[in-house]
Design a protein around this motif. Sequence first.
Motif, short mmCIF file in Angstrom:
data_model
loop_
_atom_site.label_atom_id
_atom_site.label_comp_id
_atom_site.label_asym_id
_atom_site.label_seq_id
_atom_site.Cartn_x
_atom_site.Cartn_y
_atom_site.Cartn_z
N GLN A 1 0.82 -1.21 0.00
CA GLN A 1 0.00 0.00 0.00
C GLN A 1 0.86 1.27 0.00
OE1 GLN A 1 -3.10 0.08 -0.63
NE2 GLN A 1 -4.08 1.87 0.27
N TYR A 2 1.83 1.36 0.89
CA TYR A 2 2.66 2.55 1.03
C TYR A 2 4.01 2.39 0.34
CZ TYR A 2 -1.08 2.77 4.31
OH TYR A 2 -2.33 2.72 4.86
N PHE A 3 4.29 1.18 -0.13
CA PHE A 3 5.47 0.85 -0.92
C PHE A 3 5.25 -0.54 -1.50
CE2 PHE A 3 6.15 0.24 3.63
CZ PHE A 3 6.41 -1.13 3.72
N ARG A 4 6.10 -0.95 -2.43
CA ARG A 4 6.08 -2.30 -2.99
C ARG A 4 7.29 -3.05 -2.48
NH1 ARG A 4 2.14 0.08 -3.64
NH2 ARG A 4 0.94 0.49 -5.54
N SER A 5 7.17 -4.35 -2.28
CA SER A 5 8.22 -5.10 -1.59
C SER A 5 8.54 -6.42 -2.28
CB SER A 5 7.79 -5.42 -0.15
OG SER A 5 7.56 -4.24 0.58
N ILE A 6 9.82 -6.79 -2.21
CA ILE A 6 10.24 -8.16 -2.49
C ILE A 6 11.10 -8.61 -1.31
CG2 ILE A 6 10.14 -7.99 -5.00
CD1 ILE A 6 13.17 -7.54 -5.02
N TYR A 7 11.13 -9.92 -1.07
CA TYR A 7 11.82 -10.48 0.08
C TYR A 7 12.71 -11.64 -0.34
CZ TYR A 7 7.98 -8.08 2.54
OH TYR A 7 7.08 -7.15 2.98
N PHE A 8 13.84 -11.74 0.34
CA PHE A 8 14.70 -12.91 0.19
C PHE A 8 15.53 -13.04 1.46
CE2 PHE A 8 16.89 -9.29 -1.55
CZ PHE A 8 18.23 -9.43 -1.17
N ARG A 9 16.05 -14.23 1.69
CA ARG A 9 16.81 -14.48 2.92
C ARG A 9 18.29 -14.60 2.58
NH1 ARG A 9 14.67 -15.60 7.79
NH2 ARG A 9 12.62 -16.06 6.85
N GLU A 10 19.11 -13.84 3.30
CA GLU A 10 20.55 -13.96 3.07
C GLU A 10 21.05 -15.26 3.70
OE1 GLU A 10 23.08 -13.66 5.43
OE2 GLU A 10 21.85 -13.14 7.16
N PRO A 11 22.17 -15.80 3.25
CA PRO A 11 22.59 -17.14 3.71
C PRO A 11 22.79 -17.27 5.21
CG PRO A 11 23.78 -16.52 1.73
CD PRO A 11 23.03 -15.30 2.16
N GLY A 12 23.09 -16.16 5.89
CA GLY A 12 23.25 -16.24 7.34
C GLY A 12 21.95 -16.38 8.10
N GLY A 13 20.82 -16.12 7.41
CA GLY A 13 19.51 -16.35 8.02
C GLY A 13 18.60 -15.15 8.11
N THR A 14 19.11 -13.93 7.97
CA THR A 14 18.27 -12.73 8.13
C THR A 14 17.39 -12.52 6.91
OG1 THR A 14 20.02 -11.71 9.45
CG2 THR A 14 18.27 -10.27 8.64
N LEU A 15 16.11 -12.26 7.14
CA LEU A 15 15.18 -11.95 6.06
C LEU A 15 15.40 -10.50 5.64
CD1 LEU A 15 12.78 -12.92 4.31
CD2 LEU A 15 11.26 -12.07 6.11
N LEU A 16 15.61 -10.30 4.33
CA LEU A 16 15.83 -8.97 3.77
C LEU A 16 14.69 -8.60 2.84
CD1 LEU A 16 19.63 -9.24 2.86
CD2 LEU A 16 18.62 -8.41 4.99
N GLU A 17 14.46 -7.33 2.69
CA GLU A 17 13.41 -6.80 1.83
C GLU A 17 14.00 -5.67 0.99
OE1 GLU A 17 9.19 -4.29 2.37
OE2 GLU A 17 10.16 -5.24 4.10
N ILE A 18 13.53 -5.52 -0.23
CA ILE A 18 13.81 -4.33 -1.02
C ILE A 18 12.47 -3.64 -1.23
CG2 ILE A 18 14.64 -3.44 -3.22
CD1 ILE A 18 16.52 -5.86 -3.37
N ALA A 19 12.36 -2.42 -0.73
CA ALA A 19 11.09 -1.69 -0.72
C ALA A 19 11.24 -0.38 -1.49
CB ALA A 19 10.66 -1.39 0.72
N THR A 20 10.19 0.00 -2.20
CA THR A 20 10.22 1.24 -2.98
C THR A 20 10.02 2.46 -2.07
OG1 THR A 20 7.84 1.07 -3.43
CG2 THR A 20 9.35 0.11 -5.06
N ASP A 21 10.60 3.58 -2.48
CA ASP A 21 10.43 4.81 -1.71
C ASP A 21 9.01 5.36 -1.78
OD1 ASP A 21 13.06 4.76 -0.94
OD2 ASP A 21 13.71 6.41 -2.23
#
Length: 321
Positions: free
Chosen positions: A253-273
Amino acid sequence: MSFRTSGLHHVTAIGGDPQRNADFYVRTLGLRLVKTTVNFDDPGTYHLYYGDESGRPGTLLTFFPWKDAPSGRIGTGQATTTAFSVPERSLGWWRDHLAAQGVEASDVVTRDNEETLTFRDPDGLVLALVAHPQGDPRDPWDTPLVPGEHAVRGLHSVTLSVSREDATVGTLTEDLGLSFAEEDGNRFRFNAGEGGPGAMVDVLVTPDAPRGLVAAGTVHHVAWRAPDEQTQVDWRSELVDRGVSVTSIMDRQYFRSIYFREPGGTLLEIATDQPGFSIDEPLLELGKALKLPPWLEPNREQIEAALPKLDLPSENNPAGA
């Protein structure tokens, strides 16, 4: 990698009681609740967004607060510290302010020429306030309890705890476009662009630490900035071509998102401004009403009945708003 993030977009954590959460982050930490909505994937709980006046990318800490959520375990495979930027010579004021609010804080320590004060929120989430020697030009949110001269300017950095650094470093540099900045023992700093507050991540290597468990008092994911939707589309395609397991693009709604997990385990997101938080309520009224996306609006009555009552602290909105 063809794409490089300009810095942190937001950090999302798991909280406990939502009223306690709002009271702490609005009154004690002096942030603004810029959006009261729900977890779009689980609308039985709130999604609360805290940031500066308008909730600009790089200022945001968000929560999924469940009143009876069990406590998590801080450890590897997580973002274990979320740091905010404050003005130089403000940490003494902050230590006194936190003590007055019943919050125990560490002594001020200096690392990488930055003074840092560490403490925990009511659910045990590890937070830090960092005074960057070059300052931070971002405008603060000014409240009666936390005046602008000392107030948080936005996110400073996050710390990712890992059992080994090589694969995580590869994700940061190759998939997000960060660059190595410096090493301090078992801590490695990476910058987005030129670095500075809101554009840094530390990788802390702790091979003997327990594996983290995501629940109350821990970070769920860390989001990085993409300037627009087309960049995100192209970025996702390149990640897929590189063999990264990445989600489809999700409408938040306030941004668009994609998600992936880095190999160490942390979930990361790339979100639009964009599009930002003022698309469905005026700037002066941000956070005051429960906002739902169009696809959940038909279920508003049931959703509101399932959510606990939340009284927004008066500091959140200007007088008369």
